[in-house]
Enzyme design. Structure first.
Site, PDB file in Angstrom:
ATOM      1  N   ASN A   9       0.880  -1.172   0.000  1.00  0.00           N
ATOM      2  CA  ASN A   9       0.000   0.000   0.000  1.00  0.00           C
ATOM      3  C   ASN A   9       0.915   1.219   0.000  1.00  0.00           C
ATOM      4  O   ASN A   9       1.494   1.555   1.023  1.00  0.00           O
ATOM      5  CB  ASN A   9      -0.888  -0.023   1.254  1.00  0.00           C
ATOM      6  CG  ASN A   9      -1.686   1.263   1.413  1.00  0.00           C
ATOM      7  OD1 ASN A   9      -1.836   2.027   0.466  1.00  0.00           O
ATOM      8  ND2 ASN A   9      -2.187   1.507   2.618  1.00  0.00           N
ATOM      9  N   TRP A  10       1.026   1.826  -1.156  1.00  0.00           N
ATOM     10  CA  TRP A  10       1.971   2.944  -1.281  1.00  0.00           C
ATOM     11  C   TRP A  10       1.460   4.227  -0.637  1.00  0.00           C
ATOM     12  O   TRP A  10       2.206   5.173  -0.468  1.00  0.00           O
ATOM     13  CB  TRP A  10       2.280   3.212  -2.760  1.00  0.00           C
ATOM     14  CG  TRP A  10       3.072   2.142  -3.445  1.00  0.00           C
ATOM     15  CD1 TRP A  10       3.496   0.949  -2.923  1.00  0.00           C
ATOM     16  CD2 TRP A  10       3.540   2.166  -4.806  1.00  0.00           C
ATOM     17  NE1 TRP A  10       4.203   0.234  -3.867  1.00  0.00           N
ATOM     18  CE2 TRP A  10       4.243   0.963  -5.038  1.00  0.00           C
ATOM     19  CE3 TRP A  10       3.435   3.085  -5.842  1.00  0.00           C
ATOM     20  CZ2 TRP A  10       4.830   0.667  -6.270  1.00  0.00           C
ATOM     21  CZ3 TRP A  10       4.009   2.787  -7.065  1.00  0.00           C
ATOM     22  CH2 TRP A  10       4.716   1.589  -7.279  1.00  0.00           C
ATOM     23  N   LYS A  11       0.169   4.287  -0.341  1.00  0.00           N
ATOM     24  CA  LYS A  11      -0.454   5.496   0.224  1.00  0.00           C
ATOM     25  C   LYS A  11      -0.207   6.697  -0.695  1.00  0.00           C
ATOM     26  O   LYS A  11      -0.114   6.540  -1.906  1.00  0.00           O
ATOM     27  CB  LYS A  11       0.049   5.746   1.644  1.00  0.00           C
ATOM     28  CG  LYS A  11       0.016   4.492   2.521  1.00  0.00           C
ATOM     29  CD  LYS A  11       0.162   4.797   3.960  1.00  0.00           C
ATOM     30  CE  LYS A  11       0.310   3.514   4.737  1.00  0.00           C
ATOM     31  NZ  LYS A  11       0.123   3.685   6.159  1.00  0.00           N
ATOM     32  N   HIS A  96      -9.310   1.255   4.579  1.00  0.00           N
ATOM     33  CA  HIS A  96      -8.066   1.471   5.328  1.00  0.00           C
ATOM     34  C   HIS A  96      -8.366   2.427   6.483  1.00  0.00           C
ATOM     35  O   HIS A  96      -9.166   3.360   6.344  1.00  0.00           O
ATOM     36  CB  HIS A  96      -6.994   2.050   4.397  1.00  0.00           C
ATOM     37  CG  HIS A  96      -5.639   2.037   5.027  1.00  0.00           C
ATOM     38  ND1 HIS A  96      -5.247   2.969   5.958  1.00  0.00           N
ATOM     39  CD2 HIS A  96      -4.602   1.164   4.890  1.00  0.00           C
ATOM     40  CE1 HIS A  96      -4.007   2.683   6.355  1.00  0.00           C
ATOM     41  NE2 HIS A  96      -3.597   1.587   5.731  1.00  0.00           N
ATOM     42  N   GLU A  98      -6.827   4.846   7.635  1.00  0.00           N
ATOM     43  CA  GLU A  98      -6.600   6.268   7.336  1.00  0.00           C
ATOM     44  C   GLU A  98      -7.807   6.858   6.610  1.00  0.00           C
ATOM     45  O   GLU A  98      -8.146   8.033   6.780  1.00  0.00           O
ATOM     46  CB  GLU A  98      -5.313   6.425   6.511  1.00  0.00           C
ATOM     47  CG  GLU A  98      -4.085   6.171   7.382  1.00  0.00           C
ATOM     48  CD  GLU A  98      -2.883   5.608   6.650  1.00  0.00           C
ATOM     49  OE1 GLU A  98      -2.834   5.670   5.412  1.00  0.00           O
ATOM     50  OE2 GLU A  98      -1.983   5.077   7.335  1.00  0.00           O
ATOM     51  N   GLU A 168      -5.653  -4.869  10.371  1.00  0.00           N
ATOM     52  CA  GLU A 168      -4.607  -3.876  10.613  1.00  0.00           C
ATOM     53  C   GLU A 168      -4.893  -3.124  11.908  1.00  0.00           C
ATOM     54  O   GLU A 168      -5.722  -2.198  11.926  1.00  0.00           O
ATOM     55  CB  GLU A 168      -4.573  -2.864   9.468  1.00  0.00           C
ATOM     56  CG  GLU A 168      -4.280  -3.475   8.129  1.00  0.00           C
ATOM     57  CD  GLU A 168      -3.643  -2.456   7.193  1.00  0.00           C
ATOM     58  OE1 GLU A 168      -2.526  -2.703   6.758  1.00  0.00           O
ATOM     59  OE2 GLU A 168      -4.259  -1.407   6.946  1.00  0.00           O
ATOM     60  N   GLY A 174       2.368   2.214  10.688  1.00  0.00           N
ATOM     61  CA  GLY A 174       3.345   3.293  10.547  1.00  0.00           C
ATOM     62  C   GLY A 174       4.001   3.711  11.845  1.00  0.00           C
ATOM     63  O   GLY A 174       4.659   4.741  11.916  1.00  0.00           O
ATOM     64  N   SER A 214       3.309  -2.182  10.386  1.00  0.00           N
ATOM     65  CA  SER A 214       4.757  -2.226  10.611  1.00  0.00           C
ATOM     66  C   SER A 214       5.355  -3.603  10.341  1.00  0.00           C
ATOM     67  O   SER A 214       6.258  -4.049  11.058  1.00  0.00           O
ATOM     68  CB  SER A 214       5.103  -1.737  12.025  1.00  0.00           C
ATOM     69  OG  SER A 214       4.663  -0.407  12.193  1.00  0.00           O
TER      70      SER A 214
HETATM   71  C1  PEP Z   1      -0.759   0.149   5.966  1.00  0.00           C
HETATM   72  O1  PEP Z   1      -0.858   1.343   5.811  1.00  0.00           O
HETATM   73  O2  PEP Z   1      -1.599  -0.609   5.456  1.00  0.00           O
HETATM   74  C2  PEP Z   1       0.371  -0.357   6.750  1.00  0.00           C
HETATM   75  C3  PEP Z   1       0.335  -1.575   7.181  1.00  0.00           C
HETATM   76  O3  PEP Z   1       1.399   0.524   6.969  1.00  0.00           O
HETATM   77  P1  PEP Z   1       2.824   0.193   7.654  1.00  0.00           P
HETATM   78  O4  PEP Z   1       3.299  -1.107   7.079  1.00  0.00           O
HETATM   79  O5  PEP Z   1       3.707   1.342   7.272  1.00  0.00           O
HETATM   80  O6  PEP Z   1       2.576   0.108   9.120  1.00  0.00           O
END
Ligand code: PEP
Length: 251
Positions: A9-11, A96, A98, A168, A174, A214
């Site tokens: 997931n590049w966001k 997600h 976010e 998640e 993050g 993470s």
């Molecule tokens: C995500 O945004 O889906 C995610 C898992 O981010 P990160 O791996 O940076 O925690």
């Protein structure tokens, strides 16, 4: 049997040129290996067509990070599921944290998005997960149950069978804090039991449930070794082909 999957997931990162370069690097790295998992990259809308042109879709799946909850029309700035599908993308990340947290996405809008994604032949990677206070006060089981039930459990068994789930924990996204492999296994097993109760054992056994938060090359192996963890949704570590491949090859 269910698939193992590692999805990036590049966001909101990379320009189109940078994204194409990153996609090319992942694509190139995959040429030399036969991973024990499907590999997907979720990229910004602006990148979809260009990235699709440089990847081998037999080895690397392409997805968007969102789609609209409406079919088409006067919704300035929105991107519909059919538009996403028209780029060649096959997946869409939905729900997600976010998007839920910063853009007000609700269980109801996510239900609409899921239906539209499926109607347009896209496979949703549907995210669920609790915030830190819900983890600490022990309500996280109820939180994920509510998210799944309200957005997904009106689907037919056939349609539900097309969904990839991604657990998640918001407190791990993050932050550098990862759920322990036992914490992940506990909630993944619970999620699978919810699916079994609603749709039966076969659908539950065939549902891929990814862990996100993470995940890195150093912790992926332990997480993926758990029986109910079928892969990862990867944010930060997906922005570098080497670290992303380090997770892909953890299977
Ligand atoms: C995500 O945004 O889906 C995610 C898992 O981010 P990160 O791996 O940076 O925690």
């Amino acid at each position: 049997m269910r698939k193992n999957i590692v999805a990036g997931n590049w966001k909101m990162n990379t320009t189109v040129a940078e994204g194409v370069e990153l996609a090319k690097n992942v694509n190139e790295a995959l040429k030399g290996v036969t991973p024990n998992c499907d590999v997907i990259i979720g990229v910004p809308f602006t990148h979809l067509t260009s990235v699709n042109a440089v990847i081998d879709s037999n080895k690397l799946g392409l997805g968007a990070e969102n789609c609209a909850d409406k079919k088409s029309g006067a919704y300035t700035g929105e991107v519909s599921a059919s538009m996403v599908a028209s780029t060649g993308a096959k997946y869409v990340i939905l729900g997600h944290s976010e998007r839920r947290q910063y853009y007000g996405e609700t269980v109801e809008t996510l239900k609409e998005k899921t239906l539209l994604a499926l109607e347009n032949g896209l496979t949703p990677i549907f995210c669920i997960g609790e915030v830190l206070s819900e983890r600490e006060n022990g309500t996280y089981f109820d939180v994920v149950k509510n998210q799944i039930e309200k957005s997904l459990f009106d689907l037919s068994a056939e349609d539900f069978g097309k969904i990839i789930l991604a657990y998640e924990p918001v407190w791990a996204i993050g932050t550098g804090k990862t759920a322990s492999d036992d914490q992940a296994e506990e909630i993944h097993a619970y999620i699978r039991s919810l699916v079994e109760t609603k749709y039966g054992k076969e659908v539950a056994e065939n549902t891929s449930i990814l862990y996100g938060g993470s995940c890195k090359p150093t912790n992926a192996k332990a997480l993926f070794s758990k029986p109910n963890v079928d892969g990862g949704l990867i944010g930060g570590a997906a922005l570098n082909a080497e670290s992303f491949m380090g997770i892909v090859t953890a299977f």
